[in-house]
Design a protein around this motif. Structure first.
Motif, PDB file in Angstrom:
ATOM      1  N   MET A  96      -6.567  28.724  63.162  1.00  0.00           N
ATOM      2  CA  MET A  96      -5.313  28.477  62.451  1.00  0.00           C
ATOM      3  C   MET A  96      -5.435  27.614  61.195  1.00  0.00           C
ATOM      4  N   SER A  97      -6.617  27.167  60.851  1.00  0.00           N
ATOM      5  CA  SER A  97      -6.769  26.281  59.690  1.00  0.00           C
ATOM      6  C   SER A  97      -6.243  26.896  58.406  1.00  0.00           C
ATOM      7  N   GLY A  98      -6.606  28.129  58.166  1.00  0.00           N
ATOM      8  CA  GLY A  98      -6.189  28.787  56.932  1.00  0.00           C
ATOM      9  C   GLY A  98      -4.700  29.058  56.880  1.00  0.00           C
ATOM     10  N   SER A  99      -4.158  29.626  57.935  1.00  0.00           N
ATOM     11  CA  SER A  99      -2.748  30.015  57.922  1.00  0.00           C
ATOM     12  C   SER A  99      -1.798  28.824  57.957  1.00  0.00           C
ATOM     13  N   HIS A 100      -2.280  27.661  58.398  1.00  0.00           N
ATOM     14  CA  HIS A 100      -1.433  26.470  58.468  1.00  0.00           C
ATOM     15  C   HIS A 100      -1.882  25.379  57.493  1.00  0.00           C
ATOM     16  N   GLN A 101      -2.802  25.705  56.591  1.00  0.00           N
ATOM     17  CA  GLN A 101      -3.316  24.767  55.593  1.00  0.00           C
ATOM     18  C   GLN A 101      -3.701  23.420  56.212  1.00  0.00           C
ATOM     19  N   LEU A 102      -4.490  23.482  57.262  1.00  0.00           N
ATOM     20  CA  LEU A 102      -4.902  22.271  57.965  1.00  0.00           C
ATOM     21  C   LEU A 102      -6.060  21.581  57.242  1.00  0.00           C
ATOM     22  N   PRO A 103      -6.050  20.260  57.210  1.00  0.00           N
ATOM     23  CA  PRO A 103      -7.202  19.528  56.659  1.00  0.00           C
ATOM     24  C   PRO A 103      -8.323  19.468  57.705  1.00  0.00           C
ATOM     25  N   TRP A 104      -8.881  20.610  58.012  1.00  0.00           N
ATOM     26  CA  TRP A 104      -9.853  20.784  59.093  1.00  0.00           C
ATOM     27  C   TRP A 104     -11.066  19.877  58.934  1.00  0.00           C
ATOM     28  N   HIS A 105     -11.407  19.578  57.697  1.00  0.00           N
ATOM     29  CA  HIS A 105     -12.598  18.781  57.420  1.00  0.00           C
ATOM     30  C   HIS A 105     -12.472  17.348  57.928  1.00  0.00           C
ATOM     31  N   ARG A 106     -11.264  16.896  58.242  1.00  0.00           N
ATOM     32  CA  ARG A 106     -11.032  15.533  58.724  1.00  0.00           C
ATOM     33  C   ARG A 106     -11.174  15.406  60.240  1.00  0.00           C
ATOM     34  N   VAL A 107     -11.566  16.473  60.904  1.00  0.00           N
ATOM     35  CA  VAL A 107     -11.745  16.450  62.362  1.00  0.00           C
ATOM     36  C   VAL A 107     -13.242  16.521  62.668  1.00  0.00           C
ATOM     37  N   ILE A 108     -13.711  15.509  63.419  1.00  0.00           N
ATOM     38  CA  ILE A 108     -15.134  15.392  63.720  1.00  0.00           C
ATOM     39  C   ILE A 108     -15.325  15.145  65.219  1.00  0.00           C
TER      40      ILE A 108
ATOM     41  N   MET B  54     -16.441  17.696  51.386  1.00  0.00           N
ATOM     42  CA  MET B  54     -15.000  17.442  51.340  1.00  0.00           C
ATOM     43  C   MET B  54     -14.689  16.015  51.778  1.00  0.00           C
ATOM     44  N   LEU B  55     -15.385  15.532  52.801  1.00  0.00           N
ATOM     45  CA  LEU B  55     -15.183  14.157  53.246  1.00  0.00           C
ATOM     46  C   LEU B  55     -15.635  13.172  52.169  1.00  0.00           C
ATOM     47  N   ILE B  56     -16.778  13.410  51.587  1.00  0.00           N
ATOM     48  CA  ILE B  56     -17.281  12.541  50.523  1.00  0.00           C
ATOM     49  C   ILE B  56     -16.305  12.508  49.357  1.00  0.00           C
ATOM     50  N   SER B  57     -15.710  13.663  49.028  1.00  0.00           N
ATOM     51  CA  SER B  57     -14.762  13.715  47.908  1.00  0.00           C
ATOM     52  C   SER B  57     -13.504  12.879  48.177  1.00  0.00           C
ATOM     53  N   GLU B  58     -13.253  12.562  49.457  1.00  0.00           N
ATOM     54  CA  GLU B  58     -12.113  11.721  49.819  1.00  0.00           C
ATOM     55  C   GLU B  58     -12.518  10.253  49.959  1.00  0.00           C
ATOM     56  N   GLY B  59     -13.765   9.945  49.621  1.00  0.00           N
ATOM     57  CA  GLY B  59     -14.232   8.569  49.684  1.00  0.00           C
ATOM     58  C   GLY B  59     -14.803   8.162  51.028  1.00  0.00           C
ATOM     59  N   ILE B  60     -14.994   9.113  51.922  1.00  0.00           N
ATOM     60  CA  ILE B  60     -15.566   8.829  53.241  1.00  0.00           C
ATOM     61  C   ILE B  60     -17.085   8.896  53.135  1.00  0.00           C
ATOM     62  N   GLU B  61     -17.738   7.844  53.573  1.00  0.00           N
ATOM     63  CA  GLU B  61     -19.196   7.808  53.546  1.00  0.00           C
ATOM     64  C   GLU B  61     -19.745   8.633  54.710  1.00  0.00           C
ATOM     65  N   VAL B  62     -20.660   9.529  54.399  1.00  0.00           N
ATOM     66  CA  VAL B  62     -21.305  10.365  55.410  1.00  0.00           C
ATOM     67  C   VAL B  62     -22.801  10.160  55.292  1.00  0.00           C
ATOM     68  N   GLN B  63     -23.406   9.710  56.393  1.00  0.00           N
ATOM     69  CA  GLN B  63     -24.850   9.506  56.410  1.00  0.00           C
ATOM     70  C   GLN B  63     -25.435  10.246  57.604  1.00  0.00           C
ATOM     71  N   ASN B  64     -26.382  11.106  57.349  1.00  0.00           N
ATOM     72  CA  ASN B  64     -27.012  11.911  58.404  1.00  0.00           C
ATOM     73  C   ASN B  64     -25.978  12.663  59.226  1.00  0.00           C
ATOM     74  N   LYS B  65     -25.011  13.261  58.527  1.00  0.00           N
ATOM     75  CA  LYS B  65     -23.931  14.048  59.142  1.00  0.00           C
ATOM     76  C   LYS B  65     -23.069  13.205  60.085  1.00  0.00           C
ATOM     77  N   ARG B  66     -22.969  11.901  59.821  1.00  0.00           N
ATOM     78  CA  ARG B  66     -22.154  11.007  60.647  1.00  0.00           C
ATOM     79  C   ARG B  66     -21.228  10.157  59.773  1.00  0.00           C
ATOM     80  N   VAL B  67     -20.057   9.882  60.383  1.00  0.00           N
ATOM     81  CA  VAL B  67     -19.041   9.050  59.748  1.00  0.00           C
ATOM     82  C   VAL B  67     -18.867   7.800  60.611  1.00  0.00           C
ATOM     83  N   ASP B  68     -18.705   6.658  59.990  1.00  0.00           N
ATOM     84  CA  ASP B  68     -18.481   5.404  60.713  1.00  0.00           C
ATOM     85  C   ASP B  68     -17.041   5.398  61.244  1.00  0.00           C
ATOM     86  N   LEU B  69     -16.895   5.614  62.554  1.00  0.00           N
ATOM     87  CA  LEU B  69     -15.558   5.686  63.148  1.00  0.00           C
ATOM     88  C   LEU B  69     -14.831   4.348  63.079  1.00  0.00           C
TER      89      LEU B  69
END
Length: 100
Positions: free
Chosen positions: A46-58, A77-92
């Protein structure tokens, strides 16, 4: 559409720019603490049909679960929002959104 699905869609849409939520966290807030895989299916279908920010779910460890091109797109996409991603991980501790 089930109530759980509607709630999941609303929760995902509410994740603000620069924040993330986990599949399990979304499922628990929507009323099914064991529904993380169901959240994944909802995102997939449903991401496309509901314009979900799917990239924000980890995943629960702060990791990007997608592989290949999808993982690359999500990371960028996460980096473009200012979220630091290191080794495919985000600091929760820093980026996890606490849904009210």
């Amino acid at each position: 559409m089930t109530d759980f699905t509607k709630q999941v869609l609303d929760i995902i849409k509410s994740i603000p720019h620069g924040k993330v939520m986990t599949y399990g966290q979304i499922a628990a807030v929507a009323g099914n603490p064991r529904g993380a895989r169901q959240v994944s299916r909802i995102l997939n279908s449903m991401s496309g049909s509901h314009q979900l920010p799917w990239h924000r779910v980890i995943n629960s460890k702060g990791g990007i679960s997608l592989t290949g091109e999808g993982g690359f797109v999500q990371t960028n996409m996460l980096i473009s929002e200012g979220i630091e991603v290191q080794n495919k991980r985000v600091d929760l501790k820093k980026y996890l959104y606490q849904f009210d």
